[in-house]
Design a protein around this motif. Structure first.
Motif, PDB file in Angstrom:
ATOM      1  N   ALA A  13       0.825  -1.206   0.000  1.00  0.00           N
ATOM      2  CA  ALA A  13       0.000   0.000   0.000  1.00  0.00           C
ATOM      3  C   ALA A  13       0.858   1.254   0.000  1.00  0.00           C
ATOM      4  O   ALA A  13       0.534   2.249  -0.661  1.00  0.00           O
ATOM      5  N   ALA A  14       1.967   1.206   0.725  1.00  0.00           N
ATOM      6  CA  ALA A  14       2.880   2.354   0.730  1.00  0.00           C
ATOM      7  C   ALA A  14       3.487   2.558  -0.657  1.00  0.00           C
ATOM      8  O   ALA A  14       3.642   3.696  -1.115  1.00  0.00           O
ATOM      9  N   GLY A  17       1.256   4.250  -3.021  1.00  0.00           N
ATOM     10  CA  GLY A  17       1.056   5.664  -2.743  1.00  0.00           C
ATOM     11  C   GLY A  17       1.532   6.565  -3.869  1.00  0.00           C
ATOM     12  O   GLY A  17       1.164   7.733  -3.936  1.00  0.00           O
ATOM     13  N   LEU A  20      -1.119   8.457  -5.629  1.00  0.00           N
ATOM     14  CA  LEU A  20      -1.615   9.718  -5.068  1.00  0.00           C
ATOM     15  C   LEU A  20      -0.806  10.905  -5.581  1.00  0.00           C
ATOM     16  O   LEU A  20      -1.299  12.025  -5.638  1.00  0.00           O
ATOM     17  N   PHE A 128      -7.348   6.735  -3.587  1.00  0.00           N
ATOM     18  CA  PHE A 128      -7.747   7.405  -2.344  1.00  0.00           C
ATOM     19  C   PHE A 128      -9.022   6.777  -1.785  1.00  0.00           C
ATOM     20  O   PHE A 128      -9.120   6.530  -0.576  1.00  0.00           O
ATOM     21  N   LEU A 131      -8.111   3.351  -0.391  1.00  0.00           N
ATOM     22  CA  LEU A 131      -7.398   3.495   0.876  1.00  0.00           C
ATOM     23  C   LEU A 131      -8.362   3.874   2.003  1.00  0.00           C
ATOM     24  O   LEU A 131      -8.254   3.357   3.118  1.00  0.00           O
TER      25      LEU A 131
END
Length: 138
Positions: A13-14, A17, A20, A128, A131
């Motif tokens: 998940a990081a 990122g 984003l 987003f 998440l």
């Protein structure tokens, strides 16, 4: 075993990122001069590949974690559909980048810049939402 899969899931998940940041980074494509565009887009293409790999890892580890957590079926369906949509959009984004990078002089980058920008904005919004759903399960 849960801790290992949770660690891999959070790590993926990081790495995802980057989606984003993609809408903001994609705005810089046309500002740069010719060779700068090509180099910058090459970096974005590599970042997209890393994000896609992280997406697959996150989907696999998340499937294991969901199987152990006992979450609602509606939440699982929504999350899987969003994961698949994000995977499809990042594939479209990678395809547009690959076509833009086909000319080493950077001549075709301007043609695909609009598509790259719009798909990166949609991908960023979708990530987003994904998440947010991960943090606030129902």
């Amino acid at each position: 075993m849960n801790q290992v899969f949770l660690y891999l899931h959070v790590l993926a998940a990081a790495l995802m990122g980057v989606y984003l940041m993609f809408p903001f980074l994609a705005q810089r494509i046309q500002v740069l001069p010719g060779q700068g565009q090509f180099g910058f887009l090459s970096v974005l293409f590599a970042a997209n590949r890393v994000g896609q790999l992280a997406l697959v890892i996150s989907l696999l580890t998340g499937g294991y974690l969901v199987g152990k957590a006992g979450l609602s079926v509606a939440w699982m369906v929504i999350v899987v559909v969003l994961f698949l949509a994000l995977g499809a959009l990042t594939g479209v984004l990678g395809s547009a980048m690959r076509k833009a990078l086909a000319d080493p002089n950077g001549g075709s980058i301007g043609t695909y810049a609009g598509k790259i920008k719009s798909v990166s904005v949609i991908s960023g919004i979708l990530f987003f939402v994904l998440l947010t759903l991960m943090m606030f399960r129902f």
